[in-house]
Design a protein around this motif. Structure first.
Motif, PDB file in Angstrom:
ATOM      1  N   MET A 360      26.357 -36.635   8.454  1.00  0.00           N
ATOM      2  CA  MET A 360      25.267 -36.081   8.410  1.00  0.00           C
ATOM      3  C   MET A 360      25.274 -35.654   6.909  1.00  0.00           C
ATOM      4  SD  MET A 360      23.990 -36.453  11.079  1.00  0.00           S
ATOM      5  CE  MET A 360      22.311 -35.529  10.867  1.00  0.00           C
ATOM      6  N   PRO A 361      23.993 -35.448   6.305  1.00  0.00           N
ATOM      7  CA  PRO A 361      23.832 -34.817   4.849  1.00  0.00           C
ATOM      8  C   PRO A 361      24.390 -33.509   4.689  1.00  0.00           C
ATOM      9  CG  PRO A 361      21.646 -34.890   6.033  1.00  0.00           C
ATOM     10  CD  PRO A 361      22.742 -35.687   6.824  1.00  0.00           C
ATOM     11  N   SER A 362      24.989 -33.547   3.475  1.00  0.00           N
ATOM     12  CA  SER A 362      25.752 -32.273   3.171  1.00  0.00           C
ATOM     13  C   SER A 362      24.812 -31.341   2.716  1.00  0.00           C
ATOM     14  CB  SER A 362      26.871 -32.577   1.743  1.00  0.00           C
ATOM     15  OG  SER A 362      25.972 -32.886   0.919  1.00  0.00           O
ATOM     16  N   THR A 363      23.612 -31.422   2.258  1.00  0.00           N
ATOM     17  CA  THR A 363      22.565 -30.391   2.050  1.00  0.00           C
ATOM     18  C   THR A 363      21.618 -30.443   2.920  1.00  0.00           C
ATOM     19  OG1 THR A 363      21.118 -32.211   0.916  1.00  0.00           O
ATOM     20  CG2 THR A 363      22.753 -31.143  -0.577  1.00  0.00           C
ATOM     21  N   GLY A 364      20.601 -29.299   2.997  1.00  0.00           N
ATOM     22  CA  GLY A 364      19.784 -29.074   3.917  1.00  0.00           C
ATOM     23  C   GLY A 364      20.223 -28.254   5.382  1.00  0.00           C
ATOM     24  N   GLU A 365      19.484 -28.605   6.458  1.00  0.00           N
ATOM     25  CA  GLU A 365      19.969 -28.021   7.721  1.00  0.00           C
ATOM     26  C   GLU A 365      20.925 -28.841   8.204  1.00  0.00           C
ATOM     27  OE1 GLU A 365      19.163 -24.826   8.584  1.00  0.00           O
ATOM     28  OE2 GLU A 365      18.330 -24.542   6.534  1.00  0.00           O
ATOM     29  N   GLU A 366      21.637 -28.500   9.352  1.00  0.00           N
ATOM     30  CA  GLU A 366      22.401 -29.299  10.230  1.00  0.00           C
ATOM     31  C   GLU A 366      21.520 -30.236  10.992  1.00  0.00           C
ATOM     32  OE1 GLU A 366      21.051 -26.043  12.654  1.00  0.00           O
ATOM     33  OE2 GLU A 366      21.800 -25.986  10.705  1.00  0.00           O
ATOM     34  N   GLY A 367      22.175 -31.353  11.378  1.00  0.00           N
ATOM     35  CA  GLY A 367      21.635 -32.317  12.282  1.00  0.00           C
ATOM     36  C   GLY A 367      21.415 -32.039  13.515  1.00  0.00           C
ATOM     37  N   THR A 368      20.839 -33.078  14.413  1.00  0.00           N
ATOM     38  CA  THR A 368      20.708 -32.934  15.925  1.00  0.00           C
ATOM     39  C   THR A 368      22.111 -33.015  16.400  1.00  0.00           C
ATOM     40  OG1 THR A 368      20.012 -35.354  16.069  1.00  0.00           O
ATOM     41  CG2 THR A 368      18.395 -33.719  15.746  1.00  0.00           C
ATOM     42  N   THR A 369      22.187 -32.544  17.723  1.00  0.00           N
ATOM     43  CA  THR A 369      23.652 -32.496  18.332  1.00  0.00           C
ATOM     44  C   THR A 369      23.895 -33.876  19.004  1.00  0.00           C
ATOM     45  OG1 THR A 369      22.647 -31.702  20.079  1.00  0.00           O
ATOM     46  CG2 THR A 369      23.649 -30.310  18.326  1.00  0.00           C
ATOM     47  N   GLN A 370      22.873 -34.705  19.318  1.00  0.00           N
ATOM     48  CA  GLN A 370      23.013 -35.984  19.990  1.00  0.00           C
ATOM     49  C   GLN A 370      22.074 -37.016  19.361  1.00  0.00           C
ATOM     50  OE1 GLN A 370      22.927 -35.683  24.355  1.00  0.00           O
ATOM     51  NE2 GLN A 370      22.085 -33.724  24.086  1.00  0.00           N
ATOM     52  N   PRO A 371      22.384 -38.157  19.615  1.00  0.00           N
ATOM     53  CA  PRO A 371      21.694 -39.417  18.884  1.00  0.00           C
ATOM     54  C   PRO A 371      20.071 -39.158  19.183  1.00  0.00           C
ATOM     55  CG  PRO A 371      23.830 -40.213  19.737  1.00  0.00           C
ATOM     56  CD  PRO A 371      23.474 -38.681  20.133  1.00  0.00           C
ATOM     57  N   PRO A 394      16.982 -46.836  19.579  1.00  0.00           N
ATOM     58  CA  PRO A 394      17.765 -45.787  18.791  1.00  0.00           C
ATOM     59  C   PRO A 394      17.789 -46.051  17.311  1.00  0.00           C
ATOM     60  CG  PRO A 394      19.225 -47.642  19.920  1.00  0.00           C
ATOM     61  CD  PRO A 394      17.766 -47.814  20.273  1.00  0.00           C
ATOM     62  N   LEU A 395      17.821 -44.959  16.576  1.00  0.00           N
ATOM     63  CA  LEU A 395      17.999 -44.986  15.345  1.00  0.00           C
ATOM     64  C   LEU A 395      19.168 -45.668  14.853  1.00  0.00           C
ATOM     65  CD1 LEU A 395      16.751 -41.394  14.236  1.00  0.00           C
ATOM     66  CD2 LEU A 395      15.341 -43.429  14.690  1.00  0.00           C
ATOM     67  N   PRO A 396      19.184 -46.576  13.832  1.00  0.00           N
ATOM     68  CA  PRO A 396      20.364 -47.549  13.498  1.00  0.00           C
ATOM     69  C   PRO A 396      21.330 -46.423  12.750  1.00  0.00           C
ATOM     70  CG  PRO A 396      18.248 -48.063  12.033  1.00  0.00           C
ATOM     71  CD  PRO A 396      18.179 -47.050  13.216  1.00  0.00           C
ATOM     72  N   HIS A 397      21.016 -45.403  12.160  1.00  0.00           N
ATOM     73  CA  HIS A 397      21.670 -44.530  11.395  1.00  0.00           C
ATOM     74  C   HIS A 397      21.168 -43.277  11.179  1.00  0.00           C
ATOM     75  CE1 HIS A 397      18.661 -44.912   8.240  1.00  0.00           C
ATOM     76  NE2 HIS A 397      18.957 -46.467   8.423  1.00  0.00           N
ATOM     77  N   ASP A 398      21.818 -42.184  10.518  1.00  0.00           N
ATOM     78  CA  ASP A 398      21.330 -41.007  10.558  1.00  0.00           C
ATOM     79  C   ASP A 398      20.207 -40.900   9.524  1.00  0.00           C
ATOM     80  OD1 ASP A 398      23.501 -40.233  11.795  1.00  0.00           O
ATOM     81  OD2 ASP A 398      24.716 -39.444  10.298  1.00  0.00           O
ATOM     82  N   VAL A 399      19.213 -40.126   9.786  1.00  0.00           N
ATOM     83  CA  VAL A 399      17.938 -39.755   8.939  1.00  0.00           C
ATOM     84  C   VAL A 399      17.960 -38.297   8.309  1.00  0.00           C
ATOM     85  CG1 VAL A 399      15.629 -40.126   8.876  1.00  0.00           C
ATOM     86  CG2 VAL A 399      16.796 -41.420  10.122  1.00  0.00           C
ATOM     87  N   LEU A 426       9.843 -39.040  20.007  1.00  0.00           N
ATOM     88  CA  LEU A 426      11.252 -39.223  19.841  1.00  0.00           C
ATOM     89  C   LEU A 426      12.279 -38.277  20.819  1.00  0.00           C
ATOM     90  CD1 LEU A 426      11.887 -38.818  15.878  1.00  0.00           C
ATOM     91  CD2 LEU A 426      11.536 -40.862  17.316  1.00  0.00           C
ATOM     92  N   VAL A 427      13.233 -38.881  21.197  1.00  0.00           N
ATOM     93  CA  VAL A 427      14.053 -38.172  22.355  1.00  0.00           C
ATOM     94  C   VAL A 427      15.359 -37.873  21.831  1.00  0.00           C
ATOM     95  CG1 VAL A 427      14.403 -40.517  23.410  1.00  0.00           C
ATOM     96  CG2 VAL A 427      14.551 -38.334  24.954  1.00  0.00           C
ATOM     97  N   GLU A 428      15.768 -37.044  21.904  1.00  0.00           N
ATOM     98  CA  GLU A 428      17.384 -36.597  21.638  1.00  0.00           C
ATOM     99  C   GLU A 428      18.262 -36.385  22.950  1.00  0.00           C
ATOM    100  OE1 GLU A 428      19.970 -32.620  19.596  1.00  0.00           O
ATOM    101  OE2 GLU A 428      17.688 -32.869  19.579  1.00  0.00           O
TER     102      GLU A 428
END
Length: 815
Positions: A360-371, A394-399, A426-428
């Motif tokens: 997940m990106p180092s800047t900004g907020e944390e990401g979703t816990t599940q794909p 599914p998303l092929p990579h982190d966004v 979208l569904v997590e």
């Protein structure tokens, strides 16, 4: 040199004694001139027009003359004669701003009590002519207060009169404006603070400039007590930190935020690091955060003039999606899977975790816990959700926030035809829909689900009464609501199928069938004259109409409703069966035709011949393919003989075509004199599609008629013409067709009423084109004329007199 205002409002004013050869600067503020007599030589001077103060630029040895300013106002050109030889001189003027030094207060300095400004204005070599000292409240003062002003101050250090703020302390701006004798100006402006009991500096805040809506943040603010009062942490006068949010318009959204207590008492001059908590507004947008101290839970330090800590904050949603769908079909087939190109932009702060996380990106907020995956839900026309398991992409990579990902999304259409709304979401994880968990809006798109073979039976018009076992015609109108065209003509064509049901709907009897006469595209309507045979037993029956493909597949089996008509089988008074020997399907506009019809009397009433009251005659109705009747009186044809029940008669019926070309439905009917039409008594009409064409039809495809002609001259012109009428163009003999022309004035008055342009090279059938070479004689007139090209039959009848369009060309005639 004297100065006079224009128009004159004041007395003339002497500007330069002994001056000559004046030249004003481009901005009009300065005057360059020569001062002194020619015998003495003179010197070059520059004088300020408003004050009259000037300065010599040269001595009197050079004999300057003819001064002139450069366009930039900083250069003076003049004529000079140093050492007796005349030459061109050039002076570049350099303006020196007056020197100013403020000794007290210094920028950002805190002032206690009255303000006494100490400053040095100018130098002995460059004295100051005027000065003005002003003070304004705030970082951007709306009003400036003058606390001192004067002329020709001493260049030595001096103090200006004390000043005390009228409404408490706070942040102020000090502005000192000085002007020297040459008109040059220096302005010094800087902030300072006036604090009494209340004074504070908020330094080194670690609050983020981007926040997630509704989220609470912990940060650090360094506080410095710049007032005289000690900040207490306990008691009714305790001091604590808090904040308020403002919109960009200045409107306060939250007047009071979370409270951050001081860790200890803070005396005057002491500093402390404070851990603060701030909750972002629930609604995303751009805000101004005002964080400051308050006393006793009520009074803000800003009420005492202490500026708060102001921070522009972009409040963004934690989860937000921007959809862009490129190729979603507006129509789908039930139960099929489609691939749709979808672009998703992460418009929120929280990053989306992909199927194969790359970190997940180092800047900004944390990401979703599940794909996260792209999915959808279907809603029917009533807004009810369709129960089906949606496909997921599914998303092929982190966004990360602000990034866009493009997907080839899979969508399965509902299994039942109808009008639906596709809701992208979208569904997590397994069931974490963004719209339900985070309030993110879905993208909705309307979709019509159509079967491959779908139908809508618009009308089944059958006789309301029939004789047992007799043949009749039921007029059926059906619209193709499916995704595929219906093949007509030869096998394997789509068939129109008729069936009877009596009291028991399960007991079906065959009524009749026929193939579609032509191919019907999706959305089009076809009208069919379906031959049906009445049941053998009297009674009340339903005639059901369905479509059938390949002899086995019925459209009704796919959920398409059938059409029906209620019929009573017995022996009615009025009854007729039409049997055309050769239907006429093409006619010419307004022409009368004779059609052989065989009629069978299926009613109990005897048909009397003749035209008197009580007789029966053959008539008809015209309508558009959509069923709109034409207001055209029919021709009636009497029966050649009386016809009893069950009898037949052959009639040469007359019919007149409509007056306009187009597609029509000819409906044959019988008329009972004094009573009315048989169709009004429930008898079916015989419906025949007819195409009506014009007789005289011409289309001018191209020509090279010149726009200018010389009067009385002959010109060669080529034209391409198409026959759009049903009448062939004969090149010779009776009915001969030629190309003619006539000349008109611009007002429409005839100049040349008729002239021959060209003969036809061959016979031209309907739809064919012909190339013609015509010769035109220009009229003996001058000015604008109109050349009218037209076809002529037998040298007498213009095609335009029969409704055809002529070709009019504007031509300029000159001598």
């Amino acid at each position: 040199i004297w100065v006079v205002d224009w128009p004159p409002t004041k007395e003339p004013r002497l500007l330069v004694a002994g001056g000559r050869e004046p030249a004003f600067s481009p901005d009009g503020r300065w005057l360059a001139c020569v001062r002194g007599t020619k015998a003495e030589g003179g010197s070059l001077w520059v004088v300020e027009v408003e004050s009259g103060q000037g300065i010599a630029l040269t001595d009197e040895t050079g004999q300057p003359a003819s001064p002139s300013w450069g366009p930039d106002g900083k250069t003076i050109y003049f004529d000079a004669a140093p050492q007796g030889q005349r030459d061109l001189g050039l002076l570049v003027l350099e303006r020196m701003e007056p020197r100013v030094e403020v000794l007290f207060p210094k920028p950002e300095e805190v002032v206690r009590g009255a303000l006494v400004v100490r400053a040095r204005l100018g130098t002995p070599e460059a004295p100051v002519r005027t000065y003005r000292l002003e003070v304004g409240r705030g970082a951007r003062p709306e009003h400036w207060e003058t606390i001192a002003q004067g002329e020709s101050p001493s260049p030595e250090e001096q103090e200006f009169a004390p000043w005390v703020p009228k409404e408490g302390g706070g942040l102020f701006l000090l502005r000192l404006i000085v002007t020297d004798a040459a008109g040059d100006q220096t302005t010094i402006e800087f902030p300072f603070y006036v604090f009494g009991e209340y004074g504070a500096f908020y330094e080194r805040p670690t609050l983020p400039t981007q926040m997630v809506a509704g989220r609470t943040y912990t940060a650090q603010v360094h506080l410095r007590n710049a007032g005289l009062m000690t900040w207490r942490t306990q008691g009714p006068y305790r001091v604590e930190g808090s904040y308020r949010w403002r919109r960009a318009s200045g409107e306060v959204v939250e007047p009071t935020g979370l409270v951050s207590p001081l860790p200890q008492d803070v005396a005057s001059g002491e500093e402390v690091n404070l851990e603060v908590q701030v909750r972002a507004p629930e609604e995303p947008g751009d805000y101004l955060l005002e964080w400051e101290l308050r006393q006793g839970g009520q009074m803000w330090f800003s009420d005492q003039g202490v500026p708060p800590l102001r921070l522009q904050v972009a409040v963004r949603p934690g989860h937000a999606v921007e959809y862009r769908v490129y190729n979603l079909p507006e129509q789908m087939v039930p139960g099929q899977i489609y691939t749709v190109d979808v672009a998703l932009r992460n418009a929120g702060v929280v990053a989306w975790r992909g199927e194969q996380p790359a970190g997940m990106p180092s800047t900004g907020e944390e990401g979703t816990t599940q794909p996260v995956a792209l999915s959808y839900r279907w809603e029917d026309a009533n807004g009810r959700e369709v129960e089906m398991v949606p496909l997921r992409t599914p998303l092929p990579h982190d966004v990360a926030s602000g990034q866009t990902v493009r997907l080839a999304a899979k969508v399965r259409s509902p299994s039942v035809p109808g009008c639906y709304v596709l809701r992208w979401d979208l569904v997590e994880g397994e069931e974490g829909w963004f719209s339900q968990r985070h309030g993110v809006a879905c993208l909705t798109q309307p979709v019509t689900v159509k079967p491959l073979f779908g139908m809508e039976v618009l009308e089944v018009k059958a006789p309301s009464r029939m004789f047992p076992g007799q043949m009749y015609v039921a007029n059926v109108r059906v619209r193709n609501t499916g995704a595929l065209a219906w093949r007509g003509g030869e096998a394997p064509a789509i068939e129109v199928l008729g069936e009877w049901t009596g009291p028991s709907p399960t007991n079906r009897l065959p009524a009749g069938r026929m193939r579609l006469p032509y191919t019907v595209s999706p959305g089009d309507v076809v009208e069919v004259a379906l031959p049906v045979q009445a049941p053998g037993e009297p009674g009340e029956y339903w005639l059901w109409v369905d479509l059938q493909r390949g002899g086995e597949f019925r459209f009704s089996a796919e959920g398409n409703p059938m059409g029906r008509a209620l019929v009573k089988v017995g022996y009615p008074t009025y009854g007729v069966a039409f049997q055309p020997e050769k239907p006429l399907t093409e006619m010419s506009v307004g022409q009368t035709y004779s059609v052989r019809l065989r009629l069978r009397n299926l009613g109990t009433m005897t048909w009397r011949s003749g035209t008197e009251a009580g007789s029966v005659q053959v008539g008809y109705h015209w309508s558009t393919p959509e069923g709109v009747p034409l207001p055209q009186e029919p021709l009636f044809t009497p029966l050649p003989a009386q016809v009893d029940f069950g009898g037949e008669v052959l009639v040469e019926a007359r019919v007149q075509a409509p007056q306009e070309a187009g597609e029509y439905i000819l409906k044959w009917d019988l008329f009972h004199q004094g009573i009315g039409w048989f169709s009004e008594q429930g008898c079916p009409t015989l419906n025949v599609p007819v195409r009506v064409r014009v007789i005289y039809g011409v289309e001018f495809l191209s020509h090279d008629t010149p726009a200018q002609m010389v009067a009385g001259q002959r010109y060669r012109i080529t034209l391409k013409v198409r026959n759009t009428g049903v009448m062939p163009w004969e090149p010779q003999g009776e009915g001969r067709v030629t190309l003619g022309y006539r000349w008109l004035t611009a007002a429409g008055k005839e100049i040349v009423p008729q002239a021959l342009g060209a003969f036809l090279p061959q016979r031209v059938e309907m739809g064919e084109t012909v190339d013609l070479v015509a010769y035109v004689a220009s009229p003996e007139v001058e000015g604008e004329a109109i050349l009218v090209w037209d076809l002529l039959q037998d040298g007498k009848v213009w095609f335009s007199q029969k409704g055809a369009a002529s070709l009019e060309v504007k031509v300029q005639i000159r001598r």
